[in-house]
Design a protein around this motif. Structure first.
Motif, short mmCIF file in Angstrom:
data_model
loop_
_atom_site.label_atom_id
_atom_site.label_comp_id
_atom_site.label_asym_id
_atom_site.label_seq_id
_atom_site.Cartn_x
_atom_site.Cartn_y
_atom_site.Cartn_z
N LEU A 206 44.12 156.64 118.32
CA LEU A 206 43.90 155.67 117.25
C LEU A 206 44.67 156.05 116.00
CD1 LEU A 206 40.10 154.95 117.77
CD2 LEU A 206 42.07 153.58 118.49
N THR A 207 44.70 157.34 115.71
CA THR A 207 45.46 157.79 114.55
C THR A 207 46.93 157.40 114.69
OG1 THR A 207 43.95 159.61 114.26
CG2 THR A 207 46.06 159.81 113.16
N ARG A 208 47.47 157.61 115.88
CA ARG A 208 48.84 157.22 116.14
C ARG A 208 49.05 155.72 115.93
NH1 ARG A 208 53.03 159.80 119.08
NH2 ARG A 208 52.79 162.01 118.64
N PHE B 240 48.81 158.91 129.44
CA PHE B 240 48.09 158.47 128.25
C PHE B 240 47.90 159.61 127.25
CE2 PHE B 240 44.09 157.48 126.08
CZ PHE B 240 44.35 156.20 125.63
N LEU B 241 47.26 160.65 127.71
CA LEU B 241 46.96 161.73 126.78
C LEU B 241 48.22 162.47 126.37
CD1 LEU B 241 43.62 163.15 128.11
CD2 LEU B 241 44.08 161.60 126.21
N LYS B 242 49.04 162.85 127.33
CA LYS B 242 50.21 163.64 127.00
C LYS B 242 51.13 162.87 126.06
CE LYS B 242 49.81 167.27 130.15
NZ LYS B 242 49.80 167.02 131.61
N LEU B 243 51.21 161.56 126.27
CA LEU B 243 52.08 160.78 125.40
C LEU B 243 51.58 160.77 123.97
CD1 LEU B 243 54.52 158.90 125.07
CD2 LEU B 243 52.93 157.00 125.33
N PHE B 244 50.29 160.63 123.83
CA PHE B 244 49.76 160.36 122.50
C PHE B 244 49.30 161.58 121.74
CE2 PHE B 244 49.36 156.06 124.33
CZ PHE B 244 50.13 155.41 123.39
N ILE B 245 49.11 162.68 122.44
CA ILE B 245 48.56 163.84 121.73
C ILE B 245 49.66 164.76 121.22
CG2 ILE B 245 47.17 165.93 122.01
CD1 ILE B 245 45.33 164.33 123.72
N MET C 27 33.52 160.41 132.29
CA MET C 27 33.70 159.61 131.08
C MET C 27 34.86 158.63 131.19
SD MET C 27 31.14 160.19 129.33
CE MET C 27 31.55 159.25 127.88
N LEU C 28 35.85 158.95 131.99
CA LEU C 28 36.94 157.98 132.19
C LEU C 28 36.39 156.74 132.88
CD1 LEU C 28 39.82 157.00 132.26
CD2 LEU C 28 40.22 158.45 134.25
N GLN C 29 35.55 156.97 133.85
CA GLN C 29 34.92 155.87 134.57
C GLN C 29 34.02 155.06 133.62
OE1 GLN C 29 35.75 155.20 137.72
NE2 GLN C 29 34.50 153.37 137.56
N VAL C 30 33.31 155.76 132.78
CA VAL C 30 32.44 155.08 131.82
C VAL C 30 33.27 154.18 130.92
CG1 VAL C 30 31.01 155.48 129.76
CG2 VAL C 30 30.62 156.83 131.82
N ASP D 33 32.51 166.89 127.91
CA ASP D 33 33.30 165.76 128.42
C ASP D 33 33.48 164.70 127.34
OD1 ASP D 33 33.36 167.03 130.79
OD2 ASP D 33 32.23 165.53 131.92
N ILE D 34 32.40 164.40 126.65
CA ILE D 34 32.48 163.35 125.65
C ILE D 34 33.38 163.79 124.50
CG2 ILE D 34 31.16 162.03 123.96
CD1 ILE D 34 28.83 162.22 126.04
N GLN D 35 33.26 165.05 124.13
CA GLN D 35 34.13 165.57 123.08
C GLN D 35 35.59 165.40 123.42
OE1 GLN D 35 32.68 169.63 122.44
NE2 GLN D 35 32.84 169.15 120.25
N GLN D 36 35.90 165.67 124.67
CA GLN D 36 37.28 165.57 125.11
C GLN D 36 37.78 164.12 124.95
OE1 GLN D 36 37.60 167.39 128.93
NE2 GLN D 36 39.84 167.29 128.99
N LEU D 37 36.95 163.19 125.39
CA LEU D 37 37.31 161.78 125.28
C LEU D 37 37.43 161.37 123.81
CD1 LEU D 37 37.80 159.11 126.82
CD2 LEU D 37 35.37 158.64 126.51
N ALA D 38 36.48 161.84 123.02
CA ALA D 38 36.49 161.48 121.60
C ALA D 38 37.75 162.01 120.94
CB ALA D 38 35.24 162.01 120.90
N GLY D 39 38.13 163.22 121.30
CA GLY D 39 39.33 163.81 120.73
C GLY D 39 40.56 163.01 121.10
N ALA D 40 40.65 162.61 122.36
CA ALA D 40 41.79 161.83 122.81
C ALA D 40 41.84 160.48 122.11
CB ALA D 40 41.73 161.64 124.32
#
Lengths: 178, 178
Positions: free
Chosen positions: B158-160, A173-178, A99-102, B146-153
């Motif tokens: 975006l919320t931030r 990316f993720l660690k910063l924002f989550i 999905m990152l590639q997508v 996988d998609i859920q993970q991306l959607a969550g991130a």
DNA sequence: CACAAGTTTCAATAATTATTGAAACTTGTG
DNA sequence: CACAAGTTTCAATAATTATTGAAACTTGTG
């Protein structure tokens, strides 16, 4: 309403797939890929093996022409790959499943199609000389400059995201924002 | 081709505005707002003062009905505000000109319309029980997870961004990525 | 080089989406 | 409460976009 312990009757796998394809198609339309393109990608994503044009036609109930053009477009975007089988004329296709590639593929295509073009236009317009006393000119110039700034920032962010390696992506990316 | 020192004849301000409105309209269409909506926003952005429905109709050459509905939608998105003038029945409108705020409005609307809805659907589908030996189920489940993970991130990012204050935005976001 | 198996193209058409414009409505004032 | 000034609605229509499907094309084999 439902007398059993399980209030929502379980979907079959086929129904769930169909719903996923539908949902993905709807959101795809929202981010600039055609509905059929998104649906075809969804179908390939949930299919364990490669599918032929024939399979795509049948499972999405679309015409041969549509299937052919859409699968080509999917290859163009980098969202699917050809899988050739020895001794067979027929072509098979598999989805890009990372999905990152997508995300990267979609960003790249849209950045080129829209952001880069917009920046060119903005640069030209923002360079327009004018009378700093004229409120019309001032409003125009201020708006353009602000937008340019945002466009520049977006461009750099998107470029970074596209170059991101999985590790970089998840780390920074993720660690910063989550 | 051009015999003067200045190879591109300077645009008039009015031409530049028209081109900007056109360009903004085209990209607007690309990110999920209608062309007319984006054009109206562009026109308000480059106008020093507030405009009435009448002004919008004339300058964009659209019908009264279209102008009325589009301006309402612009208010809905938070991309423009009413400006009431004492002793006048007629309503005037000004654009939200802070581009960070504009970005935030668009993100908020699209997140609600698309991402949140997609997440709901994904959660339901990803919960589908199944046979871990079945390749069909495995493919389905992996893709969904996988998609859920991306959607969550994305959701969290975006919320931030939406909550971001100008200072936070320019500090963390821009400085980090540029 | 004829044929079978498949792919691509593209004009016609269907489906979708945006726009108009006239009628209905609202609101404030004399 | 009649009227003027403005706004909104919505059915009809226009514009746009996606899809079909048949004909043309390509490619590999006997």
């Amino acid at each position: 309403m439902n007398p059993t312990d399980n209030p929502v009757p379980a979907l079959t796998l086929a129904q769930a797939k169909a719903q996923f394809i539908h949902t993905w198609g709807v959101s795809g339309a929202g981010w600039g890929v055609s509905k059929t393109l998104a649906q075809m990608h969804a179908l390939l994503l949930v299919s364990p093996g490669a599918l032929s044009t024939e399979d795509l036609m049948e499972q999405l109930t679309i015409s041969r022409g549509n299937a052919s053009m859409t699968v080509r477009e999917l290859l163009d975007w980098g969202l699917a790959y050809k899988e050739l089988r020895a001794g067979e004329r027929r072509e098979y296709f598999v989805a890009e499943k990372d999905m990152l590639q997508v995300t990267r593929c979609i960003i790249r295509a849209r950045k080129r199609r829209e952001l880069d073009q917009m920046k060119r236009s903005l640069d030209q317009l923002a360079a327009l000389p004018g009378d700093a006393q004229d409120p019309d000119y001032r409003a125009f110039h201020t708006a353009l400059t602000d937008i340019q700034q945002l466009a520049g920032a977006s461009d750099k962010l998107l470029t970074r995201l596209m170059q991101a390696e999985k590790s970089w992506f998840w780390d920074k990316f993720l660690k910063l924002f989550i």
